[in-house]
Enzyme design. Structure first.
Site, short mmCIF file in Angstrom:
data_model
loop_
_atom_site.label_atom_id
_atom_site.label_comp_id
_atom_site.label_asym_id
_atom_site.label_seq_id
_atom_site.Cartn_x
_atom_site.Cartn_y
_atom_site.Cartn_z
N ARG A 233 11.49 -19.23 49.01
CA ARG A 233 10.17 -18.88 48.35
C ARG A 233 9.09 -19.85 48.53
NH1 ARG A 233 13.91 -18.33 42.86
NH2 ARG A 233 14.20 -16.19 42.78
N HIS A 257 19.18 -26.73 41.91
CA HIS A 257 18.69 -25.51 41.85
C HIS A 257 18.10 -25.23 40.44
CE1 HIS A 257 17.81 -20.97 42.36
NE2 HIS A 257 18.73 -20.75 41.44
#
Length: 383
Positions: A233, A257
């Site tokens: 991303r 994460h």
């Protein structure tokens, strides 16, 4: 070859009368070179995409002495020639699990994919649906089954667990999912004692650590998807800003994460040219959009699935092809005594080498803060 004049060739071995046989070039090629060429081509295909090689050809290669596909290449740990791993067990068949199974299937990484979930009837339907698409893909088998049915699988993808609710942080999931993993992981370890475990369930860093502890496996064989998707991303958003393809951007998200993940701005570059300008507010917006992407997707459609499915197949390829690919998976980092995502070499042995990259003082501070947060959650969960 047909355009060349045929010339006589002498065999090296004399016949029974003591004279050398004379054969045409065409006959020689038929007897020796062509079969070797075909065998080599099939073996190369078997190594790259075993699921796309029909079973009768795999059996024929076995009779020729090339039964097992191999993944070669110099490695860190696990270098050299290793047996290809062709059976995959996917545990958890919700949106994420099925996106993983579909991506693994269409990329021909495995010969057999076994789907497991507590919702057995739905899982049977999912397996049937995928299996009916096999004629468009290659020679692969997809079926629903128990963990025991997946015994001997050497690659296990775990997406099981309770779903993240809108507005819920990943770390808020830990107490609920830790209880599930306490029963699940020991069963998987017994059924698949030589497996590589890839944890995808959230909070992935904490659940990877818990899975490592419960499995008794070496740390390189228990790792999570980490920030592989976050880094993708990140590269995508940077690429949009600078007008280049994401593949040309070198950039990493490390640490958790989740909310404390760290953008390594000091290393973002294209062909060695650094891109980060702290005075440009767009860069901070890119980080915020990267960090909050999952929340935005969940708010709109209820879950993330397609991109993480592709990320999982990307990791599986690194293992299956012994490619020594550097990915930001999460695994045990001893100096932090927890699992956090770092650039790590992934090959057929697992996540074998963590790079201790040079960070700016601010990035290093943020990484240590992220690791402390993971450690606190692990301790709160009783591990």
């Amino acid at each position: 070859l047909s355009a060349k004049p045929r010339r006589a060739l002498h065999s090296k071995q004399p016949n029974m009368s003591g004279q050398h046989n004379t054969i045409s070039e065409e006959a020689y090629l038929q007897q020796a070179a062509v079969p070797q060429l075909v065998d080599g081509m099939l073996q190369a295909l078997l190594n790259a995409q075993p699921a796309n090689v029909p079973h009768f050809l795999r059996d024929w290669l076995g009779q020729q002495g090339g039964a097992q596909p191999t993944a070669g290449g110099a490695g860190c740990s696990g270098a050299g020639t290793v047996k290809q791993r062709r059976r995959c067990l996917v545990i958890g068949c919700g949106a994420v699990g099925m996106a993983c199974a579909y991506s693994l299937m269409i990329q021909g990484i495995f010969e057999e994919i076994i789907l497991n979930d507590v919702a057995t009837e739905k899982t049977e339907g999912e397996a049937m649906d995928l299996q009916h698409g096999v004629p468009f893909i290659g020679d692969i088998r997809v079926k629903a089954g128990s963990i025991a049915d997946g015994a001997g699988a050497t690659f296990v993808v775990i997406t099981a667990g309770l779903a993240q609710k809108p507005g819920e942080t990943r770390t808020a999931l830990v107490q609920r999912n830790a209880a599930i993993f306490s029963k699940l992981i020991p069963e998987v370890a017994r059924a698949c004692p030589d497996a590589i475990l890839l944890i995808v369930s959230n909070p992935v860093d904490v659940l990877t650590y818990i899975s490592w502890k419960l499995s008794g496996f070496p740390p390189e064989r228990v790792f999570g998807s980490g920030t592989v998707l976050d880094s993708a991303r990140f590269r995508t958003l940077i690429a949009e800003k600078v007008g280049l393809a994401p593949h040309s951007i070198h950039a990493y998200i490390i640490g958790e994460h989740g909310d404390s993940e760290v953008a390594v701005w000091s290393k973002v570059n294209v062909v060695g040219q650094l891109l980060y300008d702290p005075k440009d507010p767009e860069f901070d917006q890119i980080y915020q959009r990267t960090k909050n992407a999952a929340y935005e997707i969940i708010k709109r459609k209820g879950s993330t699935s397609y991109a993480i499915g592709l990320a999982v197949s990307h990791i599986a390829q690194a293992v299956m092809r012994n490619s020594n690919r550097v990915l930001t998976v999460t695994r045990l980092v001893p100096k932090y005594d927890c699992c956090v995502a770092m650039p790590t070499v992934v090959n057929a042995t697992g996540a074998v080498r963590v790079f201790d990259i040079d960070l700016s003082p601010h990035e290093q501070s943020c990484l240590e803060k992220s690791a402390r947060a993971m450690r606190e959650i692990i301790e709160a969960a009783g591990f």
